[in-house]
Each structure stands twice: as structure tokens, then as C-alpha cells.
Write an enzyme that holds these catalytic residues in place. Structure first.
Site, mmCIF file in Angstrom:
data_model
loop_
_atom_site.group_PDB
_atom_site.id
_atom_site.type_symbol
_atom_site.label_atom_id
_atom_site.label_comp_id
_atom_site.label_asym_id
_atom_site.label_seq_id
_atom_site.Cartn_x
_atom_site.Cartn_y
_atom_site.Cartn_z
ATOM 1 N N GLU A 176 75.034 159.479 95.030
ATOM 2 C CA GLU A 176 76.172 160.540 94.693
ATOM 3 C C GLU A 176 76.192 161.219 96.409
ATOM 4 O O GLU A 176 77.171 161.909 96.609
ATOM 5 C CB GLU A 176 75.388 161.824 94.201
ATOM 6 C CG GLU A 176 73.987 162.115 94.386
ATOM 7 C CD GLU A 176 72.978 161.613 94.208
ATOM 8 O OE1 GLU A 176 73.113 160.331 94.215
ATOM 9 O OE2 GLU A 176 71.718 162.201 94.078
ATOM 10 N N CYS A 281 67.027 149.633 105.376
ATOM 11 C CA CYS A 281 65.516 149.075 104.771
ATOM 12 C C CYS A 281 65.154 147.935 105.649
ATOM 13 O O CYS A 281 64.079 147.596 105.409
ATOM 14 C CB CYS A 281 66.137 148.602 103.308
ATOM 15 S SG CYS A 281 66.994 147.094 103.199
HETATM 16 P P1 NAD Z 1 66.892 157.124 96.111
HETATM 17 O O1 NAD Z 1 65.689 156.504 95.588
HETATM 18 O O2 NAD Z 1 66.762 158.465 96.539
HETATM 19 O O3 NAD Z 1 68.392 156.890 95.363
HETATM 20 C C1 NAD Z 1 68.596 155.468 95.066
HETATM 21 C C2 NAD Z 1 69.638 155.635 93.640
HETATM 22 O O4 NAD Z 1 68.892 156.358 92.743
HETATM 23 C C3 NAD Z 1 70.757 156.784 93.669
HETATM 24 O O5 NAD Z 1 71.989 156.230 93.158
HETATM 25 C C4 NAD Z 1 70.303 157.938 93.206
HETATM 26 O O6 NAD Z 1 71.272 158.531 92.784
HETATM 27 C C5 NAD Z 1 69.302 157.535 92.192
HETATM 28 N N1 NAD Z 1 68.305 158.473 91.950
HETATM 29 C C6 NAD Z 1 67.634 159.368 92.871
HETATM 30 N N2 NAD Z 1 66.686 160.074 92.371
HETATM 31 C C7 NAD Z 1 66.559 159.689 91.113
HETATM 32 C C8 NAD Z 1 65.578 159.971 89.868
HETATM 33 N N3 NAD Z 1 64.722 160.924 90.301
HETATM 34 N N4 NAD Z 1 65.822 159.250 88.978
HETATM 35 C C9 NAD Z 1 66.672 158.323 88.586
HETATM 36 N N5 NAD Z 1 67.690 157.881 89.642
HETATM 37 C C10 NAD Z 1 67.424 158.546 90.888
HETATM 38 O O7 NAD Z 1 67.374 156.213 97.556
HETATM 39 P P2 NAD Z 1 68.462 156.684 98.754
HETATM 40 O O8 NAD Z 1 67.634 157.780 99.543
HETATM 41 O O9 NAD Z 1 69.535 156.836 98.502
HETATM 42 O O10 NAD Z 1 68.285 155.194 99.701
HETATM 43 C C11 NAD Z 1 67.261 155.136 100.641
HETATM 44 C C12 NAD Z 1 66.133 154.255 100.294
HETATM 45 O O11 NAD Z 1 66.654 153.035 99.702
HETATM 46 C C13 NAD Z 1 65.048 153.924 101.369
HETATM 47 O O12 NAD Z 1 63.633 153.899 100.710
HETATM 48 C C14 NAD Z 1 65.191 152.647 101.423
HETATM 49 O O13 NAD Z 1 64.443 151.817 102.012
HETATM 50 C C15 NAD Z 1 65.803 152.013 100.365
HETATM 51 N N6 NAD Z 1 66.538 150.713 100.568
HETATM 52 C C16 NAD Z 1 66.214 149.584 100.179
HETATM 53 C C17 NAD Z 1 66.724 148.298 100.281
HETATM 54 C C18 NAD Z 1 66.030 146.875 99.936
HETATM 55 O O14 NAD Z 1 66.719 146.018 100.295
HETATM 56 N N7 NAD Z 1 64.769 147.082 99.811
HETATM 57 C C19 NAD Z 1 68.138 148.430 100.822
HETATM 58 C C20 NAD Z 1 68.652 149.597 101.007
HETATM 59 C C21 NAD Z 1 68.006 150.850 100.785
#
Ligand code: NAD
Length: 494
Positions: A176, A281
């Protein structure tokens, strides 16, 4: 003011959602738009559309699917700069980085253009007299892709080209915080000739994610985000009977052996530690310096840090702002925590001066970090690099293998044997040798180990094709014409 709506059945929905989120330009700190949040009724409507579209898309010929994919590939390529500008405006990363992520996503589209070859099954003739066995792979149905803020174009593109090429329909739920890139890609799919309803975008937060996780019409979920949410998605999605791959957070170590080329190592630490403001990541977060290398390496890294320009990603800076004020403050709080825990703050990014109210934090470097400190244990996801000093290769390896995350790691050395041993012994999913960030390559599969991935399947490559299809084995017996039946002119057995 930009108003980002859901994209369902080939167009933006006409109504406005009850709940909305703010979209910021992180370089100015100003709200630039609103994004609609989906509730469970909206998710249900989107899944119904995707299910209907699936019924015909799954029967489209491989030739037709590949034609659409090639057209999409051309459109993304032509519009790369526009997509990059959308990413920079909502995420903050510098334009070259944003264009780079579009390129990486494009590579998966190119990989998916070869889907006829990738979907070929096996065939065994005469497994028993007159009996042949062959395997086919079929699509699953509507699948969901839930993506993080840090790669708003690339991460969805790790999944949807393959999902669509294999005959599924897709619902993307982008972050979002930066939803516009996914919307732009939706329009390009339409222009490429993808039938309406095969690619849909819904926006929202936990409510939308929860509705997707329990909806019986969703057959699989590809999730990328932080580890607590990845675990949550995996546990709840599998409980609801879905196929789930959930990629989580990271804490990537760069092990530097005493024989390493320190110029290359320092350049790599800068690029991988501070590129995209550390919001990757595969960012390097910890340099494990095997003594006596630390002093010289830190001096080289510090010198380079002084030359890094933090600023607006559209204005030629090396590093942009962090994504939100909340995240900026959280990352800054780790700097305070590191100092309190006794680490040596070599460069403090909190003093960086950039005009405007953007979410700024400059590159930061800690020395003498130890494994008990929160700056070592936790994912910071910002421009904070820690140096841990160790006495031996074994100590370095033990450190990396004891960490809860296992996404990526790198080793810097001129000793091929040492590098080979590290690649064999390290418990991490992706390893760089004199390369700090092993970037995703479309035709290999991408994903970490331990708390960096929940599920059995990594993203894209052949594992991606398997994830979005299920196998079927057919055992077939066609009686020889000599056996009888309608006389087609073959000699008959008596
Ligand atoms: P996030 O976990 O906050 O959000 C990811 C998704 O989950 C979003 O679409 C968000 O709307 C949704 N979300 C958030 N809170 C939620 C909840 N309580 N319940 C259900 N859905 C929820 O992650 P972010 O801050 O957007 O992204 C950064 C994170 O992603 C870092 O930890 C990074 O390491 C990780 N990441 C990992 C990879 C990989 O390949 N392993 C790649 C990119 C990013």
C-alpha cells in the site's frame, strides 16, 4: 492528488473504497495520493472475476500466451523510464536503481516467453505392452501475489509472468506504500492483449491479505515481505489448503578473508550496504572481518562513505530517502541502540543534511559489533552497516550459520579453495563469491533458507514453473488396430 483504485476485469473500478491509505513522496515528505483498501467483499468480487477469466485463459494455446507475453515484454521495455519514475516517486530509490529493478523483472518475462519449452512433459513409450505413460503440467486457478514496498515492480514480476504463462489468472496485492507501478503494469497487460480478468490488482492492508488467505477460490499465494508476516501468511494459507511460498526478511553477512582484494571489497560493501538506502532483501548488513583485515577495510569503507550523496532520487543522488517517516525513525532508533549496546559508531547518518522534509538518513557505519546486540540480531532494513571482527574463517562461518536468517551471503577472498568451502558449508540460500549481492537471475530460482523463506518453493526459474502448475501423469492404452473394432484397413488378428 493521485487516487489509486483497484484494477479488476481490465479496468479501474468506478467506486471509492471506504478505507484508504496515504501515499507519500519520501523525498519531500508530502502526501501525493490516496490508495483504496479492499475489504473482503471486494476481494470476493475480484476472485470471482479471476475464476471466470481462468476458465478460458487456461485453454488458450501456448502460441497465444507467448504472443501476449512478447507484446508485454516490448511494452515494459519501452516504458521502463516511466515505471522507474513511478517507483522513485513513491519508494524514494534513485532512478537508476528503479530502472534496474524493472530490468530484473523484465528478465522473468523473457524467461516466461519460453514457456512452451518449460511446460513440456515426459513420455515413456511401452511401459507395459501397448501402454504409454506421459506427464503434463496444468495451471492451478486464480493465484495471489502479495508484495513488499521495496521492489514494487520487480517482486510482483518474479511471479506473475510465469503464473500467467502457465495459464493461471492472477490477483496482485502490492504494498500500500507504493501501489502505482503495479497499476501501470496492469494497463500494459491490457495493451498487450491479455484478456480482461486474467490480471487484477487489489490494494489494501491486513484485511485484504486475510481475505485472500481464506478465500476458497485462491489456489496459491506467492508472498514476499518481512519474516513475521511471511510466517503468518504461510501458516494461515496452508491451513486454508493453499499452496504457499512466503519469502521473508534477511540479515546478509559479507565475510572478508585476510587475502581479499580490499578495494573491490570496500566498493562492494558500499554498493550492497547503502544501495537503495539498504532497503533490499539482499543488502549487506554485516561485514564479518577476519583479522587482521578490519582496520584497513574500515578505513577504505569510511573514505568512500564520505563521497556518497544522499538526496532526491530524481536529482542524481547516490542514495534516496527511506520509505516512510515511521521507518526512518525505526532505523534511526537502531543507531541509538547500537551505541547504547557498546558498538563503535564510526559514521553517524543521522546528521545528514538534505533540503526539504524527506525521510532522510545518511549512511551509517558501526565497528566492534557483537552477536548479542540488536543491531546484529535484527533486520534493520536501512543504511546501517555493522562490522564484526572475528579471528578465523571458522568463527565467521559459525556466526553466519547461527543467525536466524539465511537469505544471502558473500565471501571476499582470492583463495578459490576457501570460497569453495564456504559455498559448501554455509547455511544460506544464495551465495556471492567476490560479488556482494547475488542478484536474482530469472532462469535460476531465488530464495533463502531458515527464517528467510517459508514453503518449499523458491521464486521464478524452474521452481516458479512448478509452483504455478500441478503435475498429472497419464497412463494410456490404445489397442492396436489389428485388435479389431472398426475396420480401418489394417490386417486383423483372428
Ligand atoms: P511487510 O511484511 O510489512 O509487508 C509485505 C506485504 O504484507 C505488504 O503487501 C503488506 O501490505 C502486507 N502486510 C503488512 N502487514 C500485514 C499483516 N499484519 N497481515 C497481513 N499482511 C500484511 O514488508 P515490507 O515492509 O513491505 O517489505 C520489507 C520486508 O520484505 C523486509 O523484511 C525484506 O527483507 C522483505 N523482502 C524479502 C525479500 C526476499 O526475497 N526474501 C525480497 C524483498 C523484500
Amino acid at each position: 492528488m493521485n487516487h489509486v483504485k483497484h484494477w479488476i476485469n481490465g479496468s479501474e473500478v468506478s467506486d471509492t473504497a471506504e478505507r484508504q491509505g496515504d501515499i507519500y513522496n519520501p523525498a519531500t515528505g508530502h502526501i501525493t495520493g490516496k490508495v483504496d483498501f479492499a475489504d473482503s467483499a471486494r476481494i470476493d468480487a475480484a476472485v470471482k472475476v479471476a475464476a471466470q477469466a481462468f476458465d478460458s485463459w487456461r485453454h488458450s494455446s501456448l502460441t497465444k500466451r507467448v504472443q501476449v507475453l512478447f507484446a508485454f515484454r516490448e511494452l515494459v521495455n519501452v516504458n521502463k523510464e516511466k515505471i522507474a519514475a513511478l517507483i522513485t516517486a513513491e519508494h524514494g530509490k534513485v532512478l537508476s536503481d528503479a530502472a534496474g529493478e524493472v530490468t530484473r523483472g523484465l528478465e522473468v518475462v523473457e524467461f516466461a516467453c519460453g514457456i512452451p519449452h518449460l511446460l513440456k512433459g515426459g513420455f515413456s513409450e511401452e511401459v507395459s505392452t501397448g501402454v504409454d505413460v506421459y506427464s503434463i503440467r496444468q495451471p492451478l486457478g486464480p493465484v495471489a501475489i502479495i508484495s513488499p514496498f521495496n521492489f514494487p515492480a520487480m517482486v510482483p514480476m518474479w511471479f506473475f509472468p510465469i503464473a500467467i504463462a502457465t495459464g493461471n489468472s492472477v490477483i496482485v496485492k502490492p504494498s500500500e506504500k507504493d501501489p502505482s507501478a503495479a497499476m501501470f503494469l496492469a494497463k500494459l497487460w491490457k495493451e498487450a492483449g491479455l484478456p480482461d480478468g486474467v490480471f487484477n490488482v487489489v490494494h489494501g492492508d491486513k484485511e485484504a491479505v486475510d481475505a485472500l488467505l481464506v478465500h476458497p477460490g485462491i489456489k496459491a499465494v506467492s508472498f514476499v515481505g518481512s519474516t513475521p508476516i511471511a510466517r503468518y501468511v504461510y501458516e494461515n494459507g496452508t491451513k486454508a489448503g493453499k499452496r504457499i511460498q512466503a519469502l521473508g526478511g534477511a540479515k546478509n553477512h559479507m565475510v572478508v578473508l585476510p587475502d581479499a582484494d580490499l578495494e573491490l571489497t570496500a566498493d562492494s560493501a558500499i554498493n550492497a550496504g547503502f544501495g537503495s538506502a539498504g532497503e533490499r532483501c539482499m543488502a549487506i548488513s554485516v561485514v564479518v572481518a577476519v583479522e587482521p583485515v578490519a582496520d584497513e577495510l574500515i578505513a577504505k569503507i569510511t573514505k568512500r562513505m564520505a563521497g556518497l550523496k544522499t538526496g532526491d532520487g530524481t536529482q542524481g543522488a547516490d542514495m534516496g530517502p527511506l520509505v516512510t517517516k515511521v521507518h526512518r525513525d525505526k532505523v534511526a532508533s537502531y543507531i541509538e541502540a547500537g551505541m547504547k549496546a557498546g558498538a563503535t559508531l564510526v559514521v553517524d547518518g543521522r546528521g545528514v543534511e538534505v533540503a526539504g522534509d524527506g525521510f532522510w538518513l545518511g549512511p551509517t557505519l558501526f565497528d566492534n559489533v557483537t552477536p548479542e546486540m540488536s543491531i546484529y540480531k535484527e533486520e534493520i532494513f536501512g543504511p546501517v552497516l555493522s562490522v564484526i571482527r572475528v579471528k578465523s574463517y571458522d568463527e565467521a562461518l559459525n556466526l553466519v550459520n547461527s543467525h536466524m536468517y539465511g537469505n544471502g551471503t558473500a565471501i571476499f577472498t582470492n583463495d578459490g579453495g576457501a570460497a569453495r568451502r564456504y559455498q559448501n558449508e554455509v547455511e544460506v540460500g544464495m551465495v556471492g563469491i567476490n560479488v556482494p549481492i547475488p542478484v536474482p537471475m530469472a532462469y535460476f530460482s531465488f530464495g533463502g533458507w531458515k527464517n528467510s523463506l517459508f514453503g518449499d518453493s523458491h521464486a521464478h526459474g524452474t521452481e516458479g514453473v512448478q509452483f504455478f502448475t500441478r503435475g498429472k501423469v497419464v497412463t494410456s492404452r490404445w489397442l492396436d488396430p489389428s485388435h479389431g473394432g472398426i475396420n480401418l484397413g489394417f490386417p486383423q488378428n483372428s
